[in-house]
Design a protein around this motif. Sequence first.
Motif, PDB file in Angstrom:
ATOM      1  N   THR A   4       0.875  -1.238   0.040  1.00 39.66           N
ATOM      2  CA  THR A   4      -0.060   0.074  -0.026  1.00 39.66           C
ATOM      3  C   THR A   4       0.835   1.135   0.053  1.00 39.66           C
ATOM      4  O   THR A   4       1.811   1.221   0.826  1.00 39.66           O
ATOM      5  CB  THR A   4      -1.080   0.053   1.352  1.00 39.66           C
ATOM      6  N   SER A  25      -0.151   2.434 -16.361  1.00 40.68           N
ATOM      7  CA  SER A  25      -0.818   2.379 -15.183  1.00 40.68           C
ATOM      8  C   SER A  25      -0.288   3.349 -13.978  1.00 40.68           C
ATOM      9  O   SER A  25       1.025   3.483 -14.334  1.00 40.68           O
ATOM     10  CB  SER A  25      -1.354   1.017 -14.444  1.00 40.68           C
ATOM     11  N   ARG A  26      -0.989   3.516 -12.949  1.00 45.45           N
ATOM     12  CA  ARG A  26      -0.121   4.345 -11.762  1.00 45.45           C
ATOM     13  C   ARG A  26       0.829   3.420 -11.508  1.00 45.45           C
ATOM     14  O   ARG A  26       1.923   3.784 -11.017  1.00 45.45           O
ATOM     15  CB  ARG A  26      -1.028   4.863 -11.073  1.00 45.45           C
ATOM     16  N   GLN A  27       0.499   2.251 -11.189  1.00 45.77           N
ATOM     17  CA  GLN A  27       1.517   0.875 -10.851  1.00 45.77           C
ATOM     18  C   GLN A  27       2.799   0.983 -11.690  1.00 45.77           C
ATOM     19  O   GLN A  27       3.858   0.920 -11.047  1.00 45.77           O
ATOM     20  CB  GLN A  27       0.706  -0.410 -10.620  1.00 45.77           C
ATOM     21  N   GLU A  28       2.479   1.158 -12.972  1.00 45.12           N
ATOM     22  CA  GLU A  28       3.593   0.927 -13.789  1.00 45.12           C
ATOM     23  C   GLU A  28       4.400   2.077 -13.488  1.00 45.12           C
ATOM     24  O   GLU A  28       5.937   2.163 -13.592  1.00 45.12           O
ATOM     25  CB  GLU A  28       3.344   0.581 -15.034  1.00 45.12           C
ATOM     26  N   THR A  30       4.751   4.010 -10.942  1.00 46.36           N
ATOM     27  CA  THR A  30       5.538   3.949  -9.814  1.00 46.36           C
ATOM     28  C   THR A  30       6.593   2.853  -9.843  1.00 46.36           C
ATOM     29  O   THR A  30       7.761   3.423  -9.438  1.00 46.36           O
ATOM     30  CB  THR A  30       4.590   3.382  -8.552  1.00 46.36           C
ATOM     31  N   VAL A  31       6.609   1.867 -10.206  1.00 46.15           N
ATOM     32  CA  VAL A  31       7.693   0.827 -10.646  1.00 46.15           C
ATOM     33  C   VAL A  31       8.688   1.416 -11.441  1.00 46.15           C
ATOM     34  O   VAL A  31       9.944   1.500 -11.114  1.00 46.15           O
ATOM     35  CB  VAL A  31       7.190  -0.471 -11.262  1.00 46.15           C
TER      36      VAL A  31
END
Length: 67
Positions: A4, A25-28, A30-31
Amino acid sequence: MAMTLRLSDADEKTLADLARQEGISRQEATVRAIRETAARRGHQQAVSELSERARTRYAELLDRLAQ
């Protein structure tokens, strides 16, 4: 591994804007930011170490040039 991430409203907007601009994506996003920061730090460390070795190796020459 799940995680989280708590962001301020401003940081959430920045992340969303970045992801939208990149079409990811926001996930990508961030990574990628994590990986880019790690790579940049690794590069900076390598440059610092090489610079120190060069200053040591060429110390006498550098002293003469400075005069």
